[in-house]
Design a protein around this motif. Structure first.
Motif, short mmCIF file in Angstrom:
data_model
loop_
_atom_site.label_atom_id
_atom_site.label_comp_id
_atom_site.label_asym_id
_atom_site.label_seq_id
_atom_site.Cartn_x
_atom_site.Cartn_y
_atom_site.Cartn_z
N ILE A 42 0.84 -1.20 0.00
CA ILE A 42 0.00 0.00 0.00
C ILE A 42 0.88 1.25 0.00
N ALA A 43 1.97 1.25 0.76
CA ALA A 43 2.84 2.43 0.83
C ALA A 43 3.41 2.77 -0.55
N SER A 44 3.79 1.76 -1.34
CA SER A 44 4.33 2.05 -2.67
C SER A 44 3.25 2.59 -3.60
N MET A 45 2.00 2.16 -3.40
CA MET A 45 0.89 2.71 -4.18
C MET A 45 0.70 4.19 -3.84
N GLU A 46 0.83 4.53 -2.56
CA GLU A 46 0.70 5.93 -2.13
C GLU A 46 1.83 6.77 -2.73
N THR A 47 3.04 6.23 -2.72
CA THR A 47 4.18 6.94 -3.33
C THR A 47 3.91 7.18 -4.81
N GLU A 48 3.45 6.16 -5.49
CA GLU A 48 3.22 6.28 -6.93
C GLU A 48 2.10 7.26 -7.25
N THR A 49 1.00 7.21 -6.52
CA THR A 49 -0.09 8.14 -6.81
C THR A 49 0.31 9.58 -6.47
N THR A 50 1.15 9.77 -5.46
CA THR A 50 1.67 11.11 -5.15
C THR A 50 2.53 11.61 -6.31
N ALA A 51 3.35 10.74 -6.87
CA ALA A 51 4.18 11.12 -8.02
C ALA A 51 3.30 11.52 -9.20
#
Length: 169
Positions: A42-51
């Protein structure tokens, strides 16, 4: 926008990546779905959507279309983005176009973090689109320079790291 995972007809590309269509999205054209299969993803999904938020309308990556949820009002488990049609993974001959694309990201102070050739999609006319922002982050000018300096070596890598090996029978 929140989109229900169950509303998509999906074809698996990899465990977490699918190409799909949705009756009410992107004029029925294919879209990319990326899911967090395990809770720690989930954390990597959050990073990606922030990018994706940072690069919106800058011609760097595909268009972000929405968050993917479990069920109608469930938790966010991934995202939906534009499918980059008729593109191929970059190779050594695409170095200058890839440098330009990566440079546009670096102008925002963002490091891609995973510069394997499969994260540089080349369309006709050498237009390059960056994908896979899981490890993207704001960083120092030196880190950006280091990433740019390593780009040629990454594009020349003969392995399938970050991609899928096509096996002919």
């Amino acid at each position: 926008m929140k989109l229900n995972e169950l509303d998509f007809a999906q074809e698996h590309l990899r465990q977490r990546v699918r190409i799909s269509t949705h009756p009410e999205l992107n004029d029925g054209k294919p879209v990319l779905i990326k899911l967090a299969v395990w809770p720690w993803e989930i954390a990597s999904m959050e990073t990606e959507t922030t990018a994706y938020e940072c690069i919106r309308d800058r011609g760097i990556g595909p268009r972000f279309l929405g968050h993917l949820t479990e069920g109608k009002d469930g938790r966010v488990v991934g995202f939906v983005a534009e499918w980059v049609q008729d593109a191929k993974a970059a190779g050594p001959g695409d170095l200058e176009s890839c440098r330009k694309a990566l440079g546009r990201l670096h102008e925002l102070g963002i490091k891609l973090g995973d510069t394997n050739k499969h994260n540089f999609l080349v369309r006709e006319g050498h237009d390059v689109v960056l994908v896979d922002f899981e490890t993207a982050k704001k960083c120092s000018p030196q880190e950006l320079a280091d990433e740019m300096n390593a780009l040629q070596e990454r594009l020349e890598d003969p392995s399938f790291r970050g991609g899928v090996e096509v096996i002919c029978e």
